[in-house]
Design a protein around this motif. Structure first.
Motif, PDB file in Angstrom:
ATOM      1  N   ASP A 119       0.834  -1.205   0.000  1.00  0.00           N
ATOM      2  CA  ASP A 119       0.000   0.000   0.000  1.00  0.00           C
ATOM      3  C   ASP A 119       0.870   1.257   0.000  1.00  0.00           C
ATOM      4  O   ASP A 119       1.812   1.370   0.795  1.00  0.00           O
ATOM      5  N   GLY A 120       0.558   2.161  -0.907  1.00  0.00           N
ATOM      6  CA  GLY A 120       1.314   3.405  -1.007  1.00  0.00           C
ATOM      7  C   GLY A 120       2.627   3.273  -1.741  1.00  0.00           C
ATOM      8  O   GLY A 120       3.381   4.252  -1.840  1.00  0.00           O
ATOM      9  N   LYS A 121       2.929   2.085  -2.276  1.00  0.00           N
ATOM     10  CA  LYS A 121       4.203   1.853  -2.950  1.00  0.00           C
ATOM     11  C   LYS A 121       3.981   1.471  -4.408  1.00  0.00           C
ATOM     12  O   LYS A 121       2.877   1.089  -4.797  1.00  0.00           O
ATOM     13  N   ARG A 122       5.047   1.586  -5.200  1.00  0.00           N
ATOM     14  CA  ARG A 122       4.995   1.118  -6.580  1.00  0.00           C
ATOM     15  C   ARG A 122       5.133  -0.394  -6.600  1.00  0.00           C
ATOM     16  O   ARG A 122       5.844  -0.987  -5.786  1.00  0.00           O
ATOM     17  N   ALA A 123       4.456  -1.011  -7.555  1.00  0.00           N
ATOM     18  CA  ALA A 123       4.555  -2.458  -7.730  1.00  0.00           C
ATOM     19  C   ALA A 123       4.159  -2.794  -9.152  1.00  0.00           C
ATOM     20  O   ALA A 123       3.537  -1.995  -9.856  1.00  0.00           O
ATOM     21  N   THR A 124       4.523  -4.007  -9.566  1.00  0.00           N
ATOM     22  CA  THR A 124       4.112  -4.475 -10.883  1.00  0.00           C
ATOM     23  C   THR A 124       3.713  -5.935 -10.783  1.00  0.00           C
ATOM     24  O   THR A 124       3.889  -6.580  -9.743  1.00  0.00           O
ATOM     25  N   THR A 125       3.150  -6.445 -11.844  1.00  0.00           N
ATOM     26  CA  THR A 125       2.831  -7.859 -11.986  1.00  0.00           C
ATOM     27  C   THR A 125       2.751  -8.145 -13.485  1.00  0.00           C
ATOM     28  O   THR A 125       3.034  -7.255 -14.297  1.00  0.00           O
ATOM     29  N   HIS A 126       2.389  -9.348 -13.852  1.00  0.00           N
ATOM     30  CA  HIS A 126       2.249  -9.668 -15.271  1.00  0.00           C
ATOM     31  C   HIS A 126       1.255  -8.695 -15.906  1.00  0.00           C
ATOM     32  O   HIS A 126       0.208  -8.383 -15.321  1.00  0.00           O
ATOM     33  N   TRP A 127       1.567  -8.215 -17.112  1.00  0.00           N
ATOM     34  CA  TRP A 127       0.752  -7.166 -17.733  1.00  0.00           C
ATOM     35  C   TRP A 127      -0.717  -7.560 -17.856  1.00  0.00           C
ATOM     36  O   TRP A 127      -1.608  -6.704 -17.826  1.00  0.00           O
ATOM     37  N   HIS A 128      -0.993  -8.864 -17.980  1.00  0.00           N
ATOM     38  CA  HIS A 128      -2.383  -9.294 -18.115  1.00  0.00           C
ATOM     39  C   HIS A 128      -3.184  -9.034 -16.841  1.00  0.00           C
ATOM     40  O   HIS A 128      -4.420  -8.940 -16.888  1.00  0.00           O
ATOM     41  N   TYR A 129      -2.497  -8.891 -15.700  1.00  0.00           N
ATOM     42  CA  TYR A 129      -3.185  -8.755 -14.408  1.00  0.00           C
ATOM     43  C   TYR A 129      -2.990  -7.389 -13.756  1.00  0.00           C
ATOM     44  O   TYR A 129      -3.448  -7.190 -12.633  1.00  0.00           O
ATOM     45  N   THR A 130      -2.323  -6.450 -14.428  1.00  0.00           N
ATOM     46  CA  THR A 130      -2.057  -5.175 -13.768  1.00  0.00           C
ATOM     47  C   THR A 130      -3.355  -4.431 -13.427  1.00  0.00           C
ATOM     48  O   THR A 130      -3.475  -3.848 -12.351  1.00  0.00           O
ATOM     49  N   ARG A 131      -4.330  -4.467 -14.334  1.00  0.00           N
ATOM     50  CA  ARG A 131      -5.591  -3.768 -14.062  1.00  0.00           C
ATOM     51  C   ARG A 131      -6.326  -4.418 -12.889  1.00  0.00           C
ATOM     52  O   ARG A 131      -6.864  -3.710 -12.014  1.00  0.00           O
ATOM     53  N   ALA A 132      -6.315  -5.750 -12.840  1.00  0.00           N
ATOM     54  CA  ALA A 132      -6.978  -6.452 -11.731  1.00  0.00           C
ATOM     55  C   ALA A 132      -6.298  -6.143 -10.402  1.00  0.00           C
ATOM     56  O   ALA A 132      -6.975  -5.973  -9.374  1.00  0.00           O
ATOM     57  N   LEU A 133      -4.972  -6.061 -10.408  1.00  0.00           N
ATOM     58  CA  LEU A 133      -4.253  -5.733  -9.173  1.00  0.00           C
ATOM     59  C   LEU A 133      -4.606  -4.331  -8.704  1.00  0.00           C
ATOM     60  O   LEU A 133      -4.851  -4.107  -7.508  1.00  0.00           O
ATOM     61  N   ALA A 134      -4.671  -3.378  -9.645  1.00  0.00           N
ATOM     62  CA  ALA A 134      -5.009  -2.002  -9.283  1.00  0.00           C
ATOM     63  C   ALA A 134      -6.441  -1.894  -8.757  1.00  0.00           C
ATOM     64  O   ALA A 134      -6.718  -1.139  -7.813  1.00  0.00           O
ATOM     65  N   GLN A 135      -7.346  -2.661  -9.350  1.00  0.00           N
ATOM     66  CA  GLN A 135      -8.739  -2.617  -8.894  1.00  0.00           C
ATOM     67  C   GLN A 135      -8.913  -3.279  -7.533  1.00  0.00           C
ATOM     68  O   GLN A 135      -9.658  -2.788  -6.678  1.00  0.00           O
ATOM     69  N   ARG A 136      -8.222  -4.382  -7.310  1.00  0.00           N
ATOM     70  CA  ARG A 136      -8.357  -5.112  -6.052  1.00  0.00           C
ATOM     71  C   ARG A 136      -7.642  -4.403  -4.904  1.00  0.00           C
ATOM     72  O   ARG A 136      -8.068  -4.476  -3.748  1.00  0.00           O
ATOM     73  N   HIS A 137      -6.547  -3.703  -5.250  1.00  0.00           N
ATOM     74  CA  HIS A 137      -5.742  -3.022  -4.224  1.00  0.00           C
ATOM     75  C   HIS A 137      -5.457  -1.592  -4.693  1.00  0.00           C
ATOM     76  O   HIS A 137      -4.355  -1.280  -5.152  1.00  0.00           O
ATOM     77  N   PRO A 138      -6.446  -0.710  -4.588  1.00  0.00           N
ATOM     78  CA  PRO A 138      -6.313   0.633  -5.166  1.00  0.00           C
ATOM     79  C   PRO A 138      -5.246   1.507  -4.515  1.00  0.00           C
ATOM     80  O   PRO A 138      -4.866   2.527  -5.094  1.00  0.00           O
ATOM     81  N   ARG A 139      -4.733   1.127  -3.352  1.00  0.00           N
ATOM     82  CA  ARG A 139      -3.710   1.951  -2.702  1.00  0.00           C
ATOM     83  C   ARG A 139      -2.303   1.673  -3.251  1.00  0.00           C
ATOM     84  O   ARG A 139      -1.360   2.366  -2.929  1.00  0.00           O
ATOM     85  N   ILE A 140      -2.198   0.650  -4.086  1.00  0.00           N
ATOM     86  CA  ILE A 140      -0.908   0.341  -4.707  1.00  0.00           C
ATOM     87  C   ILE A 140      -0.745   1.151  -5.985  1.00  0.00           C
ATOM     88  O   ILE A 140      -1.677   1.263  -6.780  1.00  0.00           O
ATOM     89  N   ARG A 141       0.438   1.703  -6.205  1.00  0.00           N
ATOM     90  CA  ARG A 141       0.723   2.418  -7.455  1.00  0.00           C
ATOM     91  C   ARG A 141       1.234   1.393  -8.470  1.00  0.00           C
ATOM     92  O   ARG A 141       2.446   1.118  -8.545  1.00  0.00           O
ATOM     93  N   VAL A 142       0.320   0.812  -9.205  1.00  0.00           N
ATOM     94  CA  VAL A 142       0.669  -0.271 -10.123  1.00  0.00           C
ATOM     95  C   VAL A 142       1.295   0.304 -11.391  1.00  0.00           C
ATOM     96  O   VAL A 142       0.715   1.164 -12.045  1.00  0.00           O
ATOM     97  N   ASP A 143       2.473  -0.188 -11.718  1.00  0.00           N
ATOM     98  CA  ASP A 143       3.186   0.238 -12.922  1.00  0.00           C
ATOM     99  C   ASP A 143       3.238  -0.956 -13.871  1.00  0.00           C
ATOM    100  O   ASP A 143       3.945  -1.924 -13.621  1.00  0.00           O
ATOM    101  N   GLU A 144       2.505  -0.883 -14.961  1.00  0.00           N
ATOM    102  CA  GLU A 144       2.406  -2.023 -15.873  1.00  0.00           C
ATOM    103  C   GLU A 144       3.533  -2.064 -16.890  1.00  0.00           C
ATOM    104  O   GLU A 144       3.662  -3.034 -17.626  1.00  0.00           O
ATOM    105  N   ASN A 145       4.372  -1.041 -16.904  1.00  0.00           N
ATOM    106  CA  ASN A 145       5.332  -0.934 -18.008  1.00  0.00           C
ATOM    107  C   ASN A 145       6.773  -1.086 -17.541  1.00  0.00           C
ATOM    108  O   ASN A 145       7.680  -0.420 -18.032  1.00  0.00           O
ATOM    109  N   VAL A 146       7.008  -1.955 -16.540  1.00  0.00           N
ATOM    110  CA  VAL A 146       8.364  -2.219 -16.067  1.00  0.00           C
ATOM    111  C   VAL A 146       8.536  -3.717 -15.860  1.00  0.00           C
ATOM    112  O   VAL A 146       7.563  -4.461 -15.735  1.00  0.00           O
ATOM    113  N   LEU A 147       9.788  -4.166 -15.811  1.00  0.00           N
ATOM    114  CA  LEU A 147      10.073  -5.582 -15.563  1.00  0.00           C
ATOM    115  C   LEU A 147      10.019  -5.921 -14.082  1.00  0.00           C
ATOM    116  O   LEU A 147       9.586  -7.000 -13.700  1.00  0.00           O
TER     117      LEU A 147
END
Length: 318
Positions: A119-147
């Protein structure tokens, strides 16, 4: 460095993906060049049903998380449906509170997110799931464009192959770049892929151009001591400097000159670790001209001096 082996736990959850489990287990396997001990564990010892038709027989339960210095959370199937069991979340929180680093590969980010530590931090996951991660955990700053993303005590990575990049990144921080490059050669993996490099997300870009740009990067890595300007690199790729710059940032997350500078600093790091060359000689060999220039960029990129880096990672560091 301590004589004690660094302790790595790989937590296998229901539906675990085989590559994601195998990557940290293989990268950190105990050998002369790798002062690590690995334990593969689950919510309880015994059989864990995995994904892709495989199951795992793990020797350890959650007590391994209390033992570990770093805990890997491999990706697993259907991460957006249910959080991991409460006992798993509690064990992860306890490990983190004790000082362990938690590192997620691919959809393992969902298990890490369930702890609230992202929460409150940058994170990433597989690009297919980045939107789901952001929706499920809106306090995370999801970055879909990094390794991968390194937030110090919590780290996340994209799909399976970027799990290798994350592991090599951890090795670079723990043991230095020479050890990480040695591991990369053993794995026949790319030794230089920064966390800022873009994930492969399907887009309408002709693939041959992507291959050509990758070939230019490989060509440049063997000529870092030469003058490498935007014009030289774009000419090698047979595109205009403007097109080269735009595509390069899309592919790597860096401008061409930023990437060249970081590559030169990486070679300087390895020379500092593995040779007795002077700072002035290393600066000349990697294309940075003077020792003052090397010190300037070393401080800016790594936050330390070449001499201090050499003391930390040379074979004499103990």
């Amino acid at each position: 460095m301590s004589d004690r082996l660094n302790r790595v736990a790989v937590l296998v959850l229901e539906g675990a993906k085989p590559l994601d489990v195998g990557i940290p287990a293989q990268v950190f396997t105990t050998r002369a060049s790798m002062p690590y001990e690995v334990r593969v564990c689950g919510a309880a010892p015994g059989l864990v049903t995995g994904g892709d038709g495989l199951s795992y027989h793990v020797a350890h339960g959650l007590e391994a998380l209390g033992w570990a210095d770093i805990v890997f959370l491999p990706g697993y199937r259907h991460p957006d449906r249910d959080d991991p069991p409460p006992a798993v979340v509690e064990a992860l929180l306890a490990a983190h509170a004790r000082g362990a680093r938690l590192a997620a590969i691919s959809t393992g980010a969902f298990a890490l997110a369930a702890t609230g530590l992202l929460d409150g931090k940058r994170a990433t996951t597989h690009w297919h799931y980045t939107r789901a991660l952001a929706q499920r955990h809106p306090r995370i700053r999801v970055d879909e464009n990094v390794l991968f993303v390194d937030e110090g005590d919590v780290l996340t990575s994209a799909g399976a192959a970027s799990g290798i990049d994350l592991c090599l990144h951890i090795l670079r921080g723990d043991l230095g770049i020479a050890a990480a490059n040695h591991a990369a050669r053993r794995l026949v993996a790319a030794p230089y892929r920064s966390g800022g490099q873009a994930q492969y997300v399907p887009r309408s870009v002709p693939e041959p151009l992507g291959e050509r740009f990758a070939a230019v990067r490989e060509w440049a890595l063997h000529r870092l001591g030469d003058p490498l300007t935007l014009e030289v690199l774009s000419r090698r790729a047979a595109v205009s400097p403007r097109t080269f710059s735009r595509r390069f940032v899309e592919d790597t997350g860096y401008t061409p000159m930023q990437w060249v500078m970081r590559a030169r600093i990486d070679v300087a790091r390895e020379l500092l670790e593995r040779s007795e060359l002077s700072v002035e000689q290393i600066a000349a060999d990697v294309g940075l001209g003077t020792g003052a220039n090397l010190r300037l960029h070393f401080q800016r990129i790594l936050g330390t001096t070449p001499s201090e880096y050499r003391r930390t990672f040379s074979g004499d560091a103990g």
